[in-house]
Design a protein around this motif. Structure first.
Motif, mmCIF file in Angstrom:
data_model
loop_
_atom_site.group_PDB
_atom_site.id
_atom_site.type_symbol
_atom_site.label_atom_id
_atom_site.label_comp_id
_atom_site.label_asym_id
_atom_site.label_seq_id
_atom_site.Cartn_x
_atom_site.Cartn_y
_atom_site.Cartn_z
ATOM 1 N N UNK A 163 45.991 1.454 -5.143
ATOM 2 C CA UNK A 163 46.536 0.133 -4.870
ATOM 3 C C UNK A 163 47.949 -0.065 -5.369
ATOM 4 N N UNK A 164 48.482 0.934 -6.074
ATOM 5 C CA UNK A 164 49.862 0.796 -6.546
ATOM 6 C C UNK A 164 50.808 0.721 -5.340
ATOM 7 N N UNK A 165 51.762 -0.145 -5.416
ATOM 8 C CA UNK A 165 52.739 -0.314 -4.346
ATOM 9 C C UNK A 165 52.401 -1.416 -3.370
ATOM 10 N N UNK A 166 51.217 -2.021 -3.530
ATOM 11 C CA UNK A 166 50.825 -3.085 -2.602
ATOM 12 C C UNK A 166 51.314 -4.456 -3.052
ATOM 13 N N UNK A 167 51.654 -4.588 -4.326
ATOM 14 C CA UNK A 167 52.151 -5.863 -4.852
ATOM 15 C C UNK A 167 53.677 -5.870 -4.759
ATOM 16 N N UNK A 168 54.257 -6.956 -4.269
ATOM 17 C CA UNK A 168 55.726 -7.023 -4.198
ATOM 18 C C UNK A 168 56.357 -6.789 -5.571
ATOM 19 N N UNK A 169 57.435 -6.029 -5.571
ATOM 20 C CA UNK A 169 58.148 -5.726 -6.802
ATOM 21 C C UNK A 169 57.768 -4.408 -7.434
ATOM 22 N N UNK A 187 57.524 -1.518 -5.755
ATOM 23 C CA UNK A 187 58.409 -0.531 -5.139
ATOM 24 C C UNK A 187 59.789 -1.149 -4.969
ATOM 25 N N UNK A 188 60.824 -0.326 -5.008
ATOM 26 C CA UNK A 188 62.158 -0.864 -4.765
ATOM 27 C C UNK A 188 62.246 -1.433 -3.346
ATOM 28 N N UNK A 189 63.069 -2.436 -3.194
ATOM 29 C CA UNK A 189 63.292 -2.987 -1.851
ATOM 30 C C UNK A 189 64.010 -1.929 -1.019
ATOM 31 N N UNK A 194 69.951 2.407 3.651
ATOM 32 C CA UNK A 194 69.905 3.865 3.691
ATOM 33 C C UNK A 194 68.538 4.477 3.420
ATOM 34 N N UNK A 195 67.665 3.772 2.686
ATOM 35 C CA UNK A 195 66.369 4.354 2.314
ATOM 36 C C UNK A 195 65.243 3.328 2.379
ATOM 37 N N UNK A 196 64.050 3.834 2.723
ATOM 38 C CA UNK A 196 62.814 3.060 2.729
ATOM 39 C C UNK A 196 61.872 3.745 1.739
ATOM 40 N N UNK A 197 61.182 2.952 0.913
ATOM 41 C CA UNK A 197 60.303 3.489 -0.122
ATOM 42 C C UNK A 197 58.847 3.241 0.250
ATOM 43 N N UNK A 198 58.001 4.231 -0.047
ATOM 44 C CA UNK A 198 56.572 4.098 0.254
ATOM 45 C C UNK A 198 55.752 4.874 -0.774
ATOM 46 N N UNK A 199 54.460 4.526 -0.845
ATOM 47 C CA UNK A 199 53.526 5.204 -1.754
ATOM 48 C C UNK A 199 52.500 5.943 -0.915
#
Length: 143
Positions: free
Chosen positions: A65-71, A73-75, A79-84
């Motif tokens: 569930x990490x990465x599902x709450x806003x904040x 992961x970086x916005x 140039x880049x998109x972040x994902x878990x």
């Protein structure tokens, strides 16, 4: 007799040639500098995510569930998109993927629960070290 002043054609041609040589050297170096600056967005975003993930684990005793709450992961940037991915009880992988067709397209960087940095993908012609985030075309690593 009045002496004429000014520049000769040869002097002007030499000046133009010198400016052309300097420009031929400066423009590629500037482009490389700008790209390295854009890659820093990925490095800093990924490095900043690991402590947040560790805090998440200490609270929840899992990375699921990490990465599902806003904040968490970086916005995303231009140039880049972040994902878990791979978020299990004991593992996670955060990935920064180069966006669109711009200069960062083709770059994919990751970090995992152990702090292992990896260049997953790089554009053609770039060396791709497996144990760090590539910084230069020759395979130099970001520290």
């Amino acid at each position: 007799m009045k002496r004429q002043t000014g520049f000769t054609l040869i002097e002007l041609l030499i000046t133009v040639a010198i400016i052309g040589i300097l420009t031929a050297i400066a423009i590629p170096n500037y482009g490389s500098y700008v790209l390295r600056t854009r890659l820093t967005d990925a490095y800093s975003g990924l490095a900043g995510t690991q402590p947040i993930a560790e805090q998440y684990w200490s609270t929840n005793r899992t990375y699921e569930g990490f990465g599902t709450t806003p904040g968490q992961l970086p916005a995303g940037t231009a140039d880049f998109v972040f994902s878990v991915s791979n978020d299990t009880a004991t593992t996670f992988t955060v990935t920064a993927t180069g966006s669109g067709t711009g200069p960062t397209a083709g770059f994919v960087f990751s970090i995992d629960q152990g702090g292992n940095r990896r260049t997953v993908s790089a554009p053609a012609g770039w060396a791709r070290p497996n144990n760090c985030w590539v910084r230069t075309k020759e395979g130099g690593c970001s520290q």
